[in-house]
Scaffold this motif. Structure first.
Motif, PDB file in Angstrom:
ATOM      1  N   PRO A   1       4.781   4.481 -10.931  1.00  0.00           N
ATOM      2  CA  PRO A   1       5.698   5.066  -9.959  1.00  0.00           C
ATOM      3  C   PRO A   1       5.176   4.983  -8.524  1.00  0.00           C
ATOM      4  CG  PRO A   1       4.466   6.800 -11.019  1.00  0.00           C
ATOM      5  CD  PRO A   1       4.039   5.507 -11.682  1.00  0.00           C
ATOM      6  N   SER A   2       4.629   3.851  -8.150  1.00  0.00           N
ATOM      7  CA  SER A   2       4.231   3.578  -6.769  1.00  0.00           C
ATOM      8  C   SER A   2       4.369   2.078  -6.552  1.00  0.00           C
ATOM      9  CB  SER A   2       2.804   4.064  -6.478  1.00  0.00           C
ATOM     10  OG  SER A   2       1.883   3.551  -7.413  1.00  0.00           O
ATOM     11  N   ASP A   3       4.432   1.683  -5.292  1.00  0.00           N
ATOM     12  CA  ASP A   3       4.824   0.316  -4.955  1.00  0.00           C
ATOM     13  C   ASP A   3       3.610  -0.553  -4.665  1.00  0.00           C
ATOM     14  OD1 ASP A   3       6.093  -1.981  -4.116  1.00  0.00           O
ATOM     15  OD2 ASP A   3       7.610  -0.912  -2.950  1.00  0.00           O
ATOM     16  N   GLU A   4       3.292  -1.458  -5.589  1.00  0.00           N
ATOM     17  CA  GLU A   4       2.155  -2.349  -5.398  1.00  0.00           C
ATOM     18  C   GLU A   4       2.390  -3.335  -4.261  1.00  0.00           C
ATOM     19  OE1 GLU A   4       4.805  -4.555  -8.302  1.00  0.00           O
ATOM     20  OE2 GLU A   4       4.288  -2.481  -7.805  1.00  0.00           O
ATOM     21  N   ARG A   5       3.624  -3.555  -3.879  1.00  0.00           N
ATOM     22  CA  ARG A   5       3.899  -4.458  -2.756  1.00  0.00           C
ATOM     23  C   ARG A   5       3.398  -3.866  -1.449  1.00  0.00           C
ATOM     24  NH1 ARG A   5      10.198  -4.876  -3.243  1.00  0.00           N
ATOM     25  NH2 ARG A   5       9.771  -2.628  -3.407  1.00  0.00           N
ATOM     26  N   LEU A   6       3.300  -2.543  -1.391  1.00  0.00           N
ATOM     27  CA  LEU A   6       2.824  -1.852  -0.195  1.00  0.00           C
ATOM     28  C   LEU A   6       1.334  -1.578  -0.232  1.00  0.00           C
ATOM     29  CD1 LEU A   6       5.643   0.836   0.219  1.00  0.00           C
ATOM     30  CD2 LEU A   6       5.312  -1.201   1.611  1.00  0.00           C
ATOM     31  N   ARG A   7       0.800  -1.250  -1.427  1.00  0.00           N
ATOM     32  CA  ARG A   7      -0.562  -0.729  -1.509  1.00  0.00           C
ATOM     33  C   ARG A   7      -1.397  -1.364  -2.611  1.00  0.00           C
ATOM     34  NH1 ARG A   7      -0.009   4.101   1.543  1.00  0.00           N
ATOM     35  NH2 ARG A   7      -1.953   5.000   0.836  1.00  0.00           N
ATOM     36  N   GLY A   8      -0.944  -2.477  -3.147  1.00  0.00           N
ATOM     37  CA  GLY A   8      -1.741  -3.145  -4.164  1.00  0.00           C
ATOM     38  C   GLY A   8      -3.070  -3.600  -3.593  1.00  0.00           C
ATOM     39  N   PRO A   9      -4.118  -3.723  -4.426  1.00  0.00           N
ATOM     40  CA  PRO A   9      -5.437  -4.135  -3.923  1.00  0.00           C
ATOM     41  C   PRO A   9      -5.355  -5.486  -3.220  1.00  0.00           C
ATOM     42  CG  PRO A   9      -5.366  -4.191  -6.328  1.00  0.00           C
ATOM     43  CD  PRO A   9      -4.132  -3.503  -5.886  1.00  0.00           C
ATOM     44  N   TRP A  10      -5.740  -5.511  -1.954  1.00  0.00           N
ATOM     45  CA  TRP A  10      -5.643  -6.715  -1.129  1.00  0.00           C
ATOM     46  C   TRP A  10      -6.526  -7.816  -1.707  1.00  0.00           C
ATOM     47  CZ3 TRP A  10      -2.227  -8.173   2.251  1.00  0.00           C
ATOM     48  CH2 TRP A  10      -2.525  -9.173   3.177  1.00  0.00           C
TER      49      TRP A  10
END
Length: 338
Positions: free
Chosen positions: A265-274
Motif C-alpha cells: 500500500p505505497s507507491d514504488e514509483r515514488l519511493r522505490g530503492p533508487w
C-alpha cells in the motif's frame, strides 16, 4: 562562515524523504569544494547530516509553527548566501540575501506522464539533468561505532530491515527469513556471509524471527542500538539489502548497497530503492485504497506478496551488481593492441 561560498540547505522534516533528497546535498559538496554549509532539519532529519563535510552548523526546527520560522530567519538573515536550497518547497528563501535560490517544485510527472520519483523530484530543485543518487556522509566516530556493532566483521553481509512506520507496510518477518535463508545457504550467492538486521527498538520481535534464517553465530542484530546515521554506516559494509518501504531501506540506498524493497500500500514509483529493485504483490494502489481509503488502518496489507518474487529480485540484483563490478575492473585494451 569558514567557506567562501556559504550554502543554506533546508531538508525535509520527514527523515525518509530527507534521505531520498540527500544526493542533491552530496552533489553540492563535491561540485563546490570551496562551499560551507548550514543545514536546517527537524529533530528526526537534521542528525542525518551531522557528518557532512564543511558543515558549519545544524539547525533543528523543533516544530513547524510560524515562530520557529521567524527565529530561523533571525538567525540566518545576516548572511549573504551563495545559494539557498529549499527541499520543503517554501518561499522562505525569497526573504534572504542570496546569489541564487533553488526550491523543490511541487510534485510533478515526467514528460511522458509517468510518475516522477522522489530522487528526480529533489534534483529538479537544482535543475540537474542526471539525478544524483541518495548519499549520506558518516565520519570516523559513526563508522567506528558501526564497526563495533558489527563485531569487527569484514566479510560479506546480507542486511535486512523488517521495520516500517505502519503495520500495513510490513512484510511478515517469517517471509524475510525465508528469503534470506537460501541467499545465505551453502552454494547461495552469499554463502559464508553474516546476516545483519537493522531497525529500531520496535523491530525486536521481527528480528527474533528473521535471525532463524542463519546459525546464531552468523547473525548481527543492531535494532535499537544505532542511530540512523550509524546504521547507514553499518549498512555501507553490506553486500545486499532486503527491506520494507521504510527509512531503513533509504538508508541502505544512501550507503550504496544494492537494495530490494517490498511494496504493497505505497507507491514504488515514488519511493522505490533508487537503482535497486522494487517488488510488489498482485494488488495495485487503487486496490488497497478501495478497502483502506486513508491508508492508515491496522491491516496487514502485505500478506499476498510471496517469497519467490523477492528472492528472485535479490538474486538478480546481486548478480547484476557483481557483473558491473567485474566489468569495472577489466583492463581496457590499449590502442596499440587494437
Amino acid at each position: 562562515m569558514s567557506g567562501r561560498f556559504p550554502i543554506l540547505y533546508i531538508a525535509e522534516a520527514d527523515p525518509e524523504t530527507a534521505v531520498l533528497s540527500s544526493g542533491v546535498l552530496a552533489h553540492l559538496v563535491e561540485e563546490i569544494p570551496h562551499a560551507s554549509f548550514i543545514v536546517v532539519g527537524s529533530r528526526a532529519s537534521a542528525p542525518l547530516f551531522a557528518d557532512l563535510p564543511r558543515l558549519d552548523a545544524l539547525i533543528v526546527l523543533e516544530r513547524e509553527g510560524r515562530l520557529e520560522w521567524v527565529n530561523l530567519w533571525k538567525r540566518v538573515r545576516s548572511t549573504k548566501w551563495g545559494l539557498v536550497v529549499d527541499q520543503r518547497g517554501t518561499d522562505f528563501s525569497a526573504r534572504l540575501k542570496r546569489q541564487r535560490r533553488a526550491v523543490k517544485p511541487a510534485a510533478a510527472s515526467k514528460d511522458d506522464g509517468r510518475t516522477l520519483h522522489a530522487v528526480e523530484q529533489a534534483a529538479r530543485a537544482l535543475q540537474l539533468d542526471t539525478p544524483p543518487s541518495p548519499r549520506l556522509f558518516f565520519g570516523h566516530d559513526a563508522m567506528a561505532i558501526a564497526d563495533q556493532a558489527l563485531g569487527g566483521w569484514q566479510g560479506p553481509l546480507l542486511a535486512v530491515g523488517p521495520g516500517a512506520d505502519w503495520v500495513g507496510k510490513r512484510w511478515p518477518a517469517e517471509r524475510f527469513a525465508k528469503a534470506a535463508a537460501p541467499l545465505l545457504a551453502e552454494g547461495g550467492p552469499l554463502d559464508g556471509a553474516k546476516l545483519l538486521i537493522v531497525g529500531g527498538d520496535e523491530d525486536r520481535d521481527a528480528a527474533h524471527t528473521i535471525r532463524l534464517a542463519a546459525p546464531r553465530y552468523r547473525v548481527i542484530e543492531t535494532q535499537g542500538r544505532l542511530t540512523p546515521l550509524q546504521a547507514c554506516a553499518a549498512l555501507s559494509r553490506a553486500s545486499l539489502y532486503l527491506g520494507n518501504d521504510s527509512l531503513w531501506t533509504q538508508l541502505a540506498v544512501a550507503a550504496g548497497v544494492p537494495s530490494v524493497g517490498v511494496f504493497g500500500p505505497s507507491d514504488e514509483r515514488l519511493r522505490g530503492p533508487w537503482r535497486g529493485r522494487s517488488v510488489r504483490g498482485p494488488r495495485m494502489m487503487e486496490d488497497f485504497r478501495a478497502i483502506d481509503p486513508k491508508l492508515n488502518q491496522a491491516i496487514q496489507h502485505m500478506m499476498d506478496l510471496p517469497v519467490e518474487p523477492v528472492l528472485n529480485a535479490a538474486r538478480s540484483l546481486y548478480a547484476q551488481r557483481a557483473r558491473e563490478a567485474e566489468a569495472a575492473h577489466v583492463p581496457q585494451p590499449h590502442s596499440s593492441d587494437l
